[in-house]
Design an enzyme around this catalytic site. Structure first.
Site, PDB file in Angstrom:
ATOM      1  N   SER A 148       0.843  -1.193   0.000  1.00  0.00           N
ATOM      2  CA  SER A 148       0.000   0.000   0.000  1.00  0.00           C
ATOM      3  C   SER A 148       0.888   1.256   0.000  1.00  0.00           C
ATOM      4  O   SER A 148       1.691   1.417  -0.920  1.00  0.00           O
ATOM      5  CB  SER A 148      -0.950  -0.055   1.202  1.00  0.00           C
ATOM      6  OG  SER A 148      -2.018   0.841   1.050  1.00  0.00           O
ATOM      7  N   ASP A 260      -9.086  -5.329  -5.418  1.00  0.00           N
ATOM      8  CA  ASP A 260      -8.673  -4.250  -4.506  1.00  0.00           C
ATOM      9  C   ASP A 260      -9.399  -2.957  -4.895  1.00  0.00           C
ATOM     10  O   ASP A 260      -9.265  -2.486  -6.016  1.00  0.00           O
ATOM     11  CB  ASP A 260      -7.150  -4.080  -4.632  1.00  0.00           C
ATOM     12  CG  ASP A 260      -6.549  -3.135  -3.612  1.00  0.00           C
ATOM     13  OD1 ASP A 260      -7.304  -2.333  -3.012  1.00  0.00           O
ATOM     14  OD2 ASP A 260      -5.326  -3.186  -3.425  1.00  0.00           O
ATOM     15  N   HIS A 291      -7.272  -5.875  -1.112  1.00  0.00           N
ATOM     16  CA  HIS A 291      -6.135  -5.011  -0.786  1.00  0.00           C
ATOM     17  C   HIS A 291      -5.142  -5.675   0.166  1.00  0.00           C
ATOM     18  O   HIS A 291      -3.954  -5.356   0.158  1.00  0.00           O
ATOM     19  CB  HIS A 291      -6.644  -3.698  -0.180  1.00  0.00           C
ATOM     20  CG  HIS A 291      -5.589  -2.662   0.009  1.00  0.00           C
ATOM     21  ND1 HIS A 291      -4.857  -2.147  -1.040  1.00  0.00           N
ATOM     22  CD2 HIS A 291      -5.111  -2.045   1.123  1.00  0.00           C
ATOM     23  CE1 HIS A 291      -3.990  -1.257  -0.586  1.00  0.00           C
ATOM     24  NE2 HIS A 291      -4.115  -1.182   0.733  1.00  0.00           N
TER      25      HIS A 291
END
Length: 327
Positions: A148, A260, A291
């Site tokens: 991320s 995601d 995600h």
């Protein structure tokens, strides 16, 4: 009630417990507590080392946004623990540690000069020093994996870590963070097919904050926007992620879950187009993953993070196979 913490909008917690994945071989590695850095910002961490003779490759795990713990716990999910135990079961050591904003949240929240350097990058460099000086680790085979926001920062980290053997990006955003926040809330509110008046008010509020962030300059007042001051947003704006990524000489692996909704295939396509033709880069997407790189069905939603799951073995295998083939 959905609350924002970094790039997370989550429903209330759950009583489910984390389960160690079936692919983990607990007798094949040891875990020990370590301290990353020293002095004012020292952080507790865990070093997971396979029980094999020396020259062990290693991976440093770099968290996403928000005050993450060393396991990157979200609900009952612990993706960094899955990665650490899974990779150790395949002969690869890992270092994971509490994020600075987790351990020193209040202190960091008041820092008007805070940027991603203090939030994330400095501690990666400290982690690299620690693992370079760990007996049995192959100093020429130390990799850095970012998830991320950690993935977004990999190009910035790569510039500062020429000794690293390679880099892995899991769901790294390429679009501006403030745009991702707005995109995410719009997605969540539209899941039921209807944005209510109350939800629209919140969307409009976020749009105003995003507009403020876009309009920031060096003379802007010291107003916290999403918990951080202008310096943070201006520093991110000055960071050209894709241009910086083009400068990476070491091997680079970019992975993306197709379900995601936080960092989407749109971000992945931008990595792919910017780095097209670069022989050091590999790309891969996974149809079932969200995600957190955990499997699910249909459209991903915040509720999914509360159900509990593990990173599938094929991700552990793809990462470990890639590490082992890096010369």
């Amino acid at each position: 009630k959905k609350e924002i913490s970094g790039l997370w909008f989550l429903p209330p917690g759950t009583s489910l417990e984390y389960k160690i994945p079936a692919y983990v071989k607990p007798d094949s590695f040891t875990e020990k507590e370590v301290t990353v850095g020293a002095g004012e910002w020292e952080l507790p961490g865990t070093l997971t080392v396979p029980k094999v003779a020396g020259n062990i490759p290693a991976v440093i795990l770099v968290h996403g946004s928000g005050p993450n713990d060393r396991d990157e716990t979200v609900g009952t999910n612990k993706p960094f623990k899955d990665l650490a135990l899974g990779l150790a079961s395949r002969g690869i050591a890992t270092l994971r540690y509490e994020k600075r904003t987790k351990t020193y949240g209040e202190k960091m929240g008041s820092m008007k000069e805070l940027t991603v350097k203090e939030e994330t990058v400095d501690d990666v460099l400290e982690g690299l020093k620690l693992i370079q000086n760990t007996e049995g680790i192959d100093r020429d085979k130390i990799f850095i994996l970012g998830h991320s926001l950690g993935g977004t920062l990999i190009p910035k980290i790569a510039v500062l870590t020429p000794d690293a053997a390679g880099f892995i990006i899991l769901a790294g955003a390429t679009l501006p963070l403030e745009d991702k926040i707005l995109e995410q809330i719009n997605y969540i509110y539209s899941l039921d097919g209807n944005i209510s008046d109350e939800e629209q008010v919140k969307v409009d509020e976020i749009k105003k904050i995003v507009k403020k962030i876009k309009g920031l300059n060096e003379n802007s007042p010291d107003e916290a926007l999403y918990g951080v001051y202008p310096k943070y947003w201006l520093d991110l704006r000055a960071y050209n992620i894709l241009d910086t990524a083009k400068q990476i000489k070491q091997p680079l692996l970019i992975l993306q879950g197709e379900r995601d909704y936080q960092v989407t295939l749109e971000d992945f396509k931008l990595w792919k187009s910017a780095l097209a033709g670069q022989k050091n880069v590999e790309f891969k997407t996974y149809p079932l993953l969200n995600h957190l790189f955990i499997e699910g069905e249909g459209k991903s939603s915040p509720d999914e993070y509360m159900q509990g799951g593990n990173i599938p073995e094929y991700i552990i295998k793809d990462i470990s196979d890639w590490i082992k083939k890096v010369k």
